[in-house]
Design a protein around this motif. Structure first.
Motif, mmCIF file in Angstrom:
data_model
loop_
_atom_site.group_PDB
_atom_site.id
_atom_site.type_symbol
_atom_site.label_atom_id
_atom_site.label_comp_id
_atom_site.label_asym_id
_atom_site.label_seq_id
_atom_site.Cartn_x
_atom_site.Cartn_y
_atom_site.Cartn_z
ATOM 1 N N ASN A 92 -7.408 -13.027 -25.518
ATOM 2 C CA ASN A 92 -6.301 -12.086 -25.339
ATOM 3 C C ASN A 92 -6.596 -10.839 -26.179
ATOM 4 N N ARG A 93 -7.088 -9.798 -25.521
ATOM 5 C CA ARG A 93 -7.525 -8.589 -26.222
ATOM 6 C C ARG A 93 -6.403 -7.980 -27.062
ATOM 7 N N GLU A 94 -5.192 -7.956 -26.516
ATOM 8 C CA GLU A 94 -4.057 -7.341 -27.213
ATOM 9 C C GLU A 94 -3.733 -8.079 -28.503
ATOM 10 N N LEU A 100 -6.338 -8.020 -35.870
ATOM 11 C CA LEU A 100 -7.388 -7.370 -36.649
ATOM 12 C C LEU A 100 -6.841 -6.143 -37.368
ATOM 13 N N THR A 101 -6.033 -5.356 -36.667
ATOM 14 C CA THR A 101 -5.450 -4.157 -37.272
ATOM 15 C C THR A 101 -4.494 -4.526 -38.402
ATOM 16 N N SER A 102 -3.641 -5.535 -38.168
ATOM 17 C CA SER A 102 -2.681 -5.966 -39.178
ATOM 18 C C SER A 102 -3.377 -6.518 -40.420
ATOM 19 N N VAL A 298 -16.903 -6.444 -29.648
ATOM 20 C CA VAL A 298 -16.093 -7.311 -30.512
ATOM 21 C C VAL A 298 -14.830 -7.813 -29.823
ATOM 22 N N VAL A 299 -13.913 -6.898 -29.513
ATOM 23 C CA VAL A 299 -12.581 -7.294 -29.054
ATOM 24 C C VAL A 299 -12.626 -8.037 -27.725
ATOM 25 N N ASN A 300 -13.509 -7.633 -26.827
ATOM 26 C CA ASN A 300 -13.557 -8.264 -25.505
ATOM 27 C C ASN A 300 -14.440 -9.499 -25.458
ATOM 28 N N ASN A 301 -15.025 -9.879 -26.582
ATOM 29 C CA ASN A 301 -15.863 -11.076 -26.647
ATOM 30 C C ASN A 301 -15.127 -12.126 -27.475
ATOM 31 N N PRO A 302 -14.553 -13.151 -26.844
ATOM 32 C CA PRO A 302 -13.710 -14.120 -27.560
ATOM 33 C C PRO A 302 -14.375 -14.757 -28.779
ATOM 34 N N ILE A 303 -15.645 -15.144 -28.658
ATOM 35 C CA ILE A 303 -16.315 -15.820 -29.774
ATOM 36 C C ILE A 303 -16.487 -14.866 -30.951
ATOM 37 N N ILE A 304 -16.954 -13.650 -30.662
ATOM 38 C CA ILE A 304 -17.170 -12.667 -31.720
ATOM 39 C C ILE A 304 -15.840 -12.217 -32.319
ATOM 40 N N ALA A 305 -14.825 -12.046 -31.463
ATOM 41 C CA ALA A 305 -13.498 -11.630 -31.954
ATOM 42 C C ALA A 305 -12.941 -12.658 -32.934
#
Length: 426
Positions: A92-94, A100-102, A298-305
């Motif tokens: 879930n990109r959102e 990550l921002t928080s 990063v964000v669109n890759n679940p494992i890396i995210a």
């Protein structure tokens, strides 16, 4: 399977200090998080909004809770294991970008608390002033390779320099010093890279498609400079880098980034200038990505995210740990807690072990950095421990004869503080 759980008003969902790997989502009702600020020792409260996650940071890295969650009203929450959270939300990109921002904001807040504790951080009228101050700080601390790299970066990146003559002069002096230091540096770092480093690299980044992003750095190279604009982020393939900040004219180390970890992403998320300098320790190989790559890589890759989310949580925990050490006023106790921090990375400290001797790979300079003491004061405090046969110091390691002695020293310090607080309340 995620569980829906109900709590009555006033009940505790989890306490600070608990070892609990559940992650929660507030379905309805009100929940309040409370924690004690490390520096001020005042209680801080935060309201959880409906639909928000809580308990994530400590659960993902399996560390003790740093806050207490209390149901303000009757409420319902969904409880997930880290595995269930990853399965349901890593793609879930959102959600990933919001977390990550928080979490990066939380990390930045800890950085500012640290800077305040160490006295106000250096401010620069211009980018040139800030970068030149870093170059001088490296030169003054005899880190001549980094001073050379920083001066060269200044001359290369900024075309109209107010202090060009002074920068050029410092560059010349740093080059002379660096050349005489070169042979010793090569010897000391010839075995810096470990054969295990590549095995720690995230598999996706080992694919040939990423080869064109590879950048190699030598010991002392300045990869990112504080005060510059954010244009890229990096993934460490092998070797390690130090994250440092200019504090009171000196470079203060904030952490080490190791293989499989990312750095430089914080400013991209917040679109701000660089808040730290990153320097190579030994030979380093990195993948360098630009700002446009952030979402796709990063964000669109679940494992890396998920790996990045865990990394930010780990950094928050480590920064809290470091900040807590800096708040210890007794230098001897502060160094004892630095020892504990090093040992905790290897293995938790337990009183039930037969052999309490521990060896930590570090130098006196490492202890000086983490305790925020000058080298002479650090040597004096360490020699006190040596004279009492508590530790043995070698060039590349320190042997602690009984780690429980260090733990008792730190525990006694905090116990005395609690007694003082109780006495003040009476």
């Amino acid at each position: 399977m995620p569980k829906v759980m109900s709590y009555k008003a006033g009940s505790i969902i989890f306490f600070a200090g608990d070892k609990d790997d559940r992650i929660f989502i507030l379905q309805n009702g009100k929940v309040e998080l409370s924690a004690v600020d490390i520096v001020s020792e005042l209680e801080i409260k935060e309201q959880v909004k409906q639909g928000d996650f809580f308990g994530v940071k400590n659960a993902l890295i399996k560390e003790q809770r740093t806050d207490t969650a209390r149901a303000v009203t009757d409420c319902q929450v969904i409880a997930l294991t880290p595995q269930e959270f990853e399965k349901s939300f890593s793609a879930n990109r959102e959600v990933m970008l919001k977390m990550l921002t928080s979490f990066n904001r939380s990390l930045r807040s800890l950085h500012y608390s640290t800077e305040t504790l160490l006295k106000k951080r250096d401010t620069a009228a211009t980018r040139e002033d800030g970068m030149f101050a870093i170059a001088k700080a490296y030169f003054n601390s005899e880190r001549y390779f980094s001073a050379v790299y920083q001066c060269e970066k200044l001359l290369r990146d900024i075309h109209e320099l107010a202090n060009k003559d002074a920068i050029t002069e410092l560059l010349g002096e740093a080059r002379v010093k660096a050349s005489s230091q070169a042979e010793m540096e090569l010897k000391s770092h010839s075995s810096a890279s470990s054969s295990d480093d590549e095995s720690k690299t995230i598999k996706q980044f080992s694919l040939p498609v990423f080869d064109r992003f590879t950048k190699k750095y030598s010991d002392g190279d300045v990869i990112i400079s504080e005060f510059t604009k954010s244009k890229s982020f990096y993934f460490v393939k092998s070797g390690e880098v130090a994250v440092e900040k200019l504090i009171n004219g000196n470079m203060k180390r904030y952490g080490i980034v190791k293989p499989g970890e990312i750095f430089g992403e914080m400013e991209l998320l917040e679109e701000s200038t660089r808040q730290a300098t990153v320097v190579a320790r030994g030979s380093v190989s990195c993948l360098k990505f630009n700002k446009d790559n952030f979402n796709s890589v990063v964000v669109n890759n679940p494992i890396i995210a998920m790996n990045m989310l865990r990394l930010v949580c780990k950094r928050i925990f480590e920064q809290r740990r470091d900040l807590k050490i800096l708040c210890i006023k007794d230098w001897s106790v502060r160094i004892a807690d630095v020892f504990l921090k090093y040992v905790e990375v290897q293995k938790p400290v337990g009183a039930d072990e037969e052999d309490q001797k521990r060896t930590i790979s570090c130098t006196i300079d490492d202890i000086s950095q983490d305790a925020n003491l000058c080298l002479n004061d650090t040597r004096d405090e360490l020699n006190k421990y040596v004279s009492r046969n508590k530790i043995a110091i070698y060039d590349d390691r320190i042997v602690i004869k009984n780690i429980m002695d260090m733990k008792r020293t730190v525990d006694s310090y905090y116990a005395n503080k609690e007694e003082e607080k109780k006495g003040q309340k009476k």
